[in-house]
Design a protein around this motif. Structure first.
Motif, PDB file in Angstrom:
ATOM      1  N   ILE A   1      18.827   7.236   3.815  1.00  0.00           N
ATOM      2  CA  ILE A   1      17.551   6.728   5.058  1.00  0.00           C
ATOM      3  C   ILE A   1      16.754   5.473   3.922  1.00  0.00           C
ATOM      4  CG2 ILE A   1      15.185   7.841   5.808  1.00  0.00           C
ATOM      5  CD1 ILE A   1      17.069  10.357   5.448  1.00  0.00           C
ATOM      6  N   SER A   2      16.574   4.443   4.027  1.00  0.00           N
ATOM      7  CA  SER A   2      15.224   3.219   3.474  1.00  0.00           C
ATOM      8  C   SER A   2      14.115   3.522   3.898  1.00  0.00           C
ATOM      9  CB  SER A   2      15.756   1.804   4.028  1.00  0.00           C
ATOM     10  OG  SER A   2      15.153   0.401   3.021  1.00  0.00           O
ATOM     11  N   CYS A   3      13.223   4.096   3.331  1.00  0.00           N
ATOM     12  CA  CYS A   3      12.005   4.222   3.321  1.00  0.00           C
ATOM     13  C   CYS A   3      10.703   3.098   2.660  1.00  0.00           C
ATOM     14  CB  CYS A   3      11.286   6.262   2.874  1.00  0.00           C
ATOM     15  SG  CYS A   3       9.657   6.379   4.228  1.00  0.00           S
ATOM     16  N   ALA A   4      11.528   2.838   1.715  1.00  0.00           N
ATOM     17  CA  ALA A   4      10.879   2.033   0.881  1.00  0.00           C
ATOM     18  C   ALA A   4      10.345   0.801   1.902  1.00  0.00           C
ATOM     19  CB  ALA A   4      11.460   2.104  -0.381  1.00  0.00           C
ATOM     20  N   ALA A   5       8.666   0.284   0.710  1.00  0.00           N
ATOM     21  CA  ALA A   5       8.276  -0.633   1.731  1.00  0.00           C
ATOM     22  C   ALA A   5       8.553  -2.121   0.539  1.00  0.00           C
ATOM     23  CB  ALA A   5       7.000  -1.054   1.316  1.00  0.00           C
TER      24      ALA A   5
ATOM     25  N   ARG B   1      14.173  -4.423  16.985  1.00  0.00           N
ATOM     26  CA  ARG B   1      15.030  -5.377  17.142  1.00  0.00           C
ATOM     27  C   ARG B   1      15.560  -5.136  15.776  1.00  0.00           C
ATOM     28  NH1 ARG B   1      14.168  -9.588  13.863  1.00  0.00           N
ATOM     29  NH2 ARG B   1      11.802  -8.715  12.774  1.00  0.00           N
ATOM     30  N   LYS B   2      14.933  -4.690  14.595  1.00  0.00           N
ATOM     31  CA  LYS B   2      15.292  -4.301  13.395  1.00  0.00           C
ATOM     32  C   LYS B   2      16.506  -3.337  13.389  1.00  0.00           C
ATOM     33  CE  LYS B   2      10.541  -5.141  10.827  1.00  0.00           C
ATOM     34  NZ  LYS B   2       9.294  -4.853  10.019  1.00  0.00           N
ATOM     35  N   LEU B   3      16.365  -2.494  14.106  1.00  0.00           N
ATOM     36  CA  LEU B   3      17.795  -1.759  14.082  1.00  0.00           C
ATOM     37  C   LEU B   3      18.557  -2.231  14.420  1.00  0.00           C
ATOM     38  CD1 LEU B   3      18.537   2.323  15.461  1.00  0.00           C
ATOM     39  CD2 LEU B   3      17.667   1.094  17.806  1.00  0.00           C
TER      40      LEU B   3
ATOM     41  N   THR C   1       2.357  16.065   9.817  1.00  0.00           N
ATOM     42  CA  THR C   1       1.883  15.979   8.776  1.00  0.00           C
ATOM     43  C   THR C   1       3.195  15.376   8.049  1.00  0.00           C
ATOM     44  OG1 THR C   1       3.562  18.210   7.819  1.00  0.00           O
ATOM     45  CG2 THR C   1       1.476  18.514   7.693  1.00  0.00           C
ATOM     46  N   LYS C   2       3.402  14.576   7.166  1.00  0.00           N
ATOM     47  CA  LYS C   2       4.789  14.290   6.769  1.00  0.00           C
ATOM     48  C   LYS C   2       5.346  14.754   6.520  1.00  0.00           C
ATOM     49  CE  LYS C   2       3.060   9.438   5.399  1.00  0.00           C
ATOM     50  NZ  LYS C   2       2.135   9.039   4.619  1.00  0.00           N
ATOM     51  N   HIS C   3       5.848  15.821   6.022  1.00  0.00           N
ATOM     52  CA  HIS C   3       6.557  16.680   5.726  1.00  0.00           C
ATOM     53  C   HIS C   3       7.464  16.983   7.472  1.00  0.00           C
ATOM     54  CE1 HIS C   3       8.480  21.155   5.076  1.00  0.00           C
ATOM     55  NE2 HIS C   3       8.722  20.087   3.713  1.00  0.00           N
TER      56      HIS C   3
ATOM     57  N   ARG D   1       0.925  -1.108   0.703  1.00  0.00           N
ATOM     58  CA  ARG D   1      -0.414   0.008  -0.006  1.00  0.00           C
ATOM     59  C   ARG D   1       0.962   1.040  -0.116  1.00  0.00           C
ATOM     60  NH1 ARG D   1      -5.664  -1.319   1.332  1.00  0.00           N
ATOM     61  NH2 ARG D   1      -5.816  -3.432   2.074  1.00  0.00           N
ATOM     62  N   SER D   2       2.624   1.199   0.150  1.00  0.00           N
ATOM     63  CA  SER D   2       3.047   2.514   0.213  1.00  0.00           C
ATOM     64  C   SER D   2       2.768   3.444  -1.449  1.00  0.00           C
ATOM     65  CB  SER D   2       4.593   1.928   0.189  1.00  0.00           C
ATOM     66  OG  SER D   2       5.071   3.181   0.061  1.00  0.00           O
ATOM     67  N   THR D   3       2.391   4.955  -0.931  1.00  0.00           N
ATOM     68  CA  THR D   3       2.143   5.757  -2.068  1.00  0.00           C
ATOM     69  C   THR D   3       3.822   6.128  -2.104  1.00  0.00           C
ATOM     70  OG1 THR D   3       1.741   7.224  -0.393  1.00  0.00           O
ATOM     71  CG2 THR D   3      -0.304   5.793  -1.480  1.00  0.00           C
ATOM     72  N   GLY D   4       4.468   6.311  -1.657  1.00  0.00           N
ATOM     73  CA  GLY D   4       5.655   6.940  -1.730  1.00  0.00           C
ATOM     74  C   GLY D   4       5.863   8.244  -1.206  1.00  0.00           C
TER      75      GLY D   4
ATOM     76  N   ALA E   1      10.216   4.092  13.839  1.00  0.00           N
ATOM     77  CA  ALA E   1       9.166   2.680  14.126  1.00  0.00           C
ATOM     78  C   ALA E   1       7.614   3.783  13.591  1.00  0.00           C
ATOM     79  CB  ALA E   1       8.784   3.417  15.804  1.00  0.00           C
ATOM     80  N   ASN E   2       6.584   3.234  12.629  1.00  0.00           N
ATOM     81  CA  ASN E   2       5.621   3.885  12.370  1.00  0.00           C
ATOM     82  C   ASN E   2       4.413   2.718  12.765  1.00  0.00           C
ATOM     83  OD1 ASN E   2       5.373   5.181   8.700  1.00  0.00           O
ATOM     84  ND2 ASN E   2       4.023   5.269  10.832  1.00  0.00           N
ATOM     85  N   ASP E   3       3.434   2.992  13.481  1.00  0.00           N
ATOM     86  CA  ASP E   3       2.506   1.816  13.728  1.00  0.00           C
ATOM     87  C   ASP E   3       1.401   2.340  12.535  1.00  0.00           C
ATOM     88  OD1 ASP E   3       0.105   0.981  14.580  1.00  0.00           O
ATOM     89  OD2 ASP E   3       0.483   1.410  16.207  1.00  0.00           O
TER      90      ASP E   3
HETATM   91  O1  PMT Z   1       4.597   5.613   1.290  1.00  0.00           O
HETATM   92  P1  PMT Z   1       3.174   6.189   2.020  1.00  0.00           P
HETATM   93  O2  PMT Z   1       2.521   5.832   1.843  1.00  0.00           O
HETATM   94  O3  PMT Z   1       3.771   7.479   2.393  1.00  0.00           O
HETATM   95  O4  PMT Z   1       3.286   5.610   3.699  1.00  0.00           O
HETATM   96  C1  PMT Z   1       4.776   5.654   4.152  1.00  0.00           C
HETATM   97  C2  PMT Z   1       5.270   3.817   5.030  1.00  0.00           C
HETATM   98  C3  PMT Z   1       4.755   3.481   5.983  1.00  0.00           C
HETATM   99  C4  PMT Z   1       5.870   3.379   3.656  1.00  0.00           C
HETATM  100  C5  PMT Z   1       6.655   4.378   5.600  1.00  0.00           C
HETATM  101  O5  PMT Z   1       6.800   5.231   6.735  1.00  0.00           O
HETATM  102  C6  PMT Z   1       7.845   3.498   6.340  1.00  0.00           C
HETATM  103  O6  PMT Z   1       7.259   3.158   6.756  1.00  0.00           O
HETATM  104  N1  PMT Z   1       8.623   2.394   5.820  1.00  0.00           N
HETATM  105  C7  PMT Z   1       9.338   1.221   5.801  1.00  0.00           C
HETATM  106  C8  PMT Z   1       8.093  -0.099   5.514  1.00  0.00           C
HETATM  107  C9  PMT Z   1       9.287  -1.224   5.696  1.00  0.00           C
HETATM  108  O7  PMT Z   1       9.241  -1.777   4.602  1.00  0.00           O
HETATM  109  O8  PMT Z   1       9.253  -1.461   6.272  1.00  0.00           O
HETATM  110  P2  PMT Z   1       9.743  -2.724   7.829  1.00  0.00           P
HETATM  111  O9  PMT Z   1       9.621  -2.978   8.580  1.00  0.00           O
HETATM  112  O10 PMT Z   1       9.443  -4.125   6.257  1.00  0.00           O
HETATM  113  O11 PMT Z   1      11.299  -3.146   7.004  1.00  0.00           O
HETATM  114  C10 PMT Z   1      12.096  -2.221   7.482  1.00  0.00           C
HETATM  115  C11 PMT Z   1      13.293  -1.622   6.730  1.00  0.00           C
HETATM  116  O12 PMT Z   1      14.097  -2.574   5.933  1.00  0.00           O
HETATM  117  C12 PMT Z   1      13.076  -0.793   5.957  1.00  0.00           C
HETATM  118  O13 PMT Z   1      13.616   0.358   6.364  1.00  0.00           O
HETATM  119  C13 PMT Z   1      12.437  -1.020   4.663  1.00  0.00           C
HETATM  120  O14 PMT Z   1      13.012  -0.276   3.830  1.00  0.00           O
HETATM  121  C14 PMT Z   1      14.248  -2.402   4.536  1.00  0.00           C
HETATM  122  N2  PMT Z   1      13.489  -3.821   3.672  1.00  0.00           N
HETATM  123  C15 PMT Z   1      12.780  -4.311   4.090  1.00  0.00           C
HETATM  124  C16 PMT Z   1      12.709  -5.515   3.487  1.00  0.00           C
HETATM  125  C17 PMT Z   1      14.061  -5.595   1.791  1.00  0.00           C
HETATM  126  N3  PMT Z   1      13.663  -6.605   1.296  1.00  0.00           N
HETATM  127  N4  PMT Z   1      15.203  -4.495   2.406  1.00  0.00           N
HETATM  128  C18 PMT Z   1      14.456  -3.559   2.874  1.00  0.00           C
HETATM  129  O15 PMT Z   1      15.837  -2.577   3.455  1.00  0.00           O
END
Ligand code: PMT
Length: 213
Positions: free
Chosen positions: A84-88, A148-150, A193-195, A23-26, A160-162
């Motif tokens: 910074i790895s924000c991607a899902a 744990r992930k840290l 805001t996200k900004h 569901r990530s929109t970026g 941490a994003n709930d």
């Molecule tokens: O894009 P939006 O709609 O605005 O939503 C934002 C968000 C919810 C996507 C964002 O705030 C967020 O939480 N991003 C992390 C999403 C995620 O994949 O989390 P994770 O817990 O699965 O991964 C933990 C970390 O490992 C993340 O930094 C991820 O980028 C990284 N990862 C995960 C899997 C993988 N195969 N490689 C990685 O590097």
């Protein structure tokens, strides 16, 4: 400073028509790129398939799959000081991708999947003095799971994003996060805001990067 930021989902194709994604929109990752550029940093944004404009002053690299994201981050990382790895990133992909559209009768009732590489963990050996920041999208006990992930990914900070909290997570223009650090220090931010969240994350990244210089 030079920032490398990832944003959005990845898509893992099954055939030219179907894919697995999330569901990530970026929005969160693009807000980070915008905030970093506004703060005067050089920014490369590796983006999955999203419908967003590139923030001014940002160099954007578009990818589709997790393997393509890994290759792009690997290529851009040597020039970056902060990642910074924000991607899902999709953790799994179909074992086979058909070059032609699968007919209903050709599709099995179960899908065979293989694990995608963890990009942060794979590139950990290249960290050196770079600052690595992750995000953790959680649906329960966000702090425990993010901590744990840290540790497991050897990060300097995790956000941490709930994603079940009202107004937070996927697709919203707002977010509510907690910043967690390896020494146990934590900073819970209110709904912003996200900004605004991005501005705080970029400020922390700058401080962390200055400490490791
Ligand atoms: O894009 P939006 O709609 O605005 O939503 C934002 C968000 C919810 C996507 C964002 O705030 C967020 O939480 N991003 C992390 C999403 C995620 O994949 O989390 P994770 O817990 O699965 O991964 C933990 C970390 O490992 C993340 O930094 C991820 O980028 C990284 N990862 C995960 C899997 C993988 N195969 N490689 C990685 O590097």
């Amino acid at each position: 400073m030079r920032f490398l930021i990832t944003a959005g989902p990845t898509r893992e194709p099954l055939d030219p028509v179907r894919f697995i994604s999330n569901r990530s929109t970026g929005k969160m990752g693009f807000a980070l790129a915008q905030a970093a550029a506004e703060a005067g940093h050089e920014v490369v944004l590796v983006a999955g398939p999203v419908a967003l404009e590139t923030p001014p002053g940002v160099r954007r690299v578009d990818i589709e799959t997790a393997l393509e994201m890994l290759a792009a981050v690997e290529r851009e990382l040597p020039a970056a000081e902060v990642y910074i790895s924000c991607a899902a990133v999709a953790d799994w992909r179909p074992e086979v991708c058909s070059p032609t559209k699968l007919k209903k009768h050709e599709m099995a009732g179960t899908l065979r999947l293989v694990r995608n590489p963890d990009i942060l963990k794979t590139l950990r050996p290249l960290k050196g003095t770079r600052t690595f920041i992750g995000f953790a999208a959680e649906t329960g006990e966000p702090d425990a799971e993010a901590t744990r992930k840290l540790r497991e990914k050897g990060l300097d900070m995790i956000v941490a994003n709930d994603v079940t909290a009202p107004g937070a997570g996927f697709a919203h223009d707002t977010n509510r996060v907690t910043l967690l650090f390896p020494d146990g220090h934590r900073e819970a931010l209110p709904l912003m805001t996200k900004h605004e969240v991005a501005q705080r994350v970029i400020a922390c990244a700058q401080t962390l990067a200055t400490q490791t210089e």
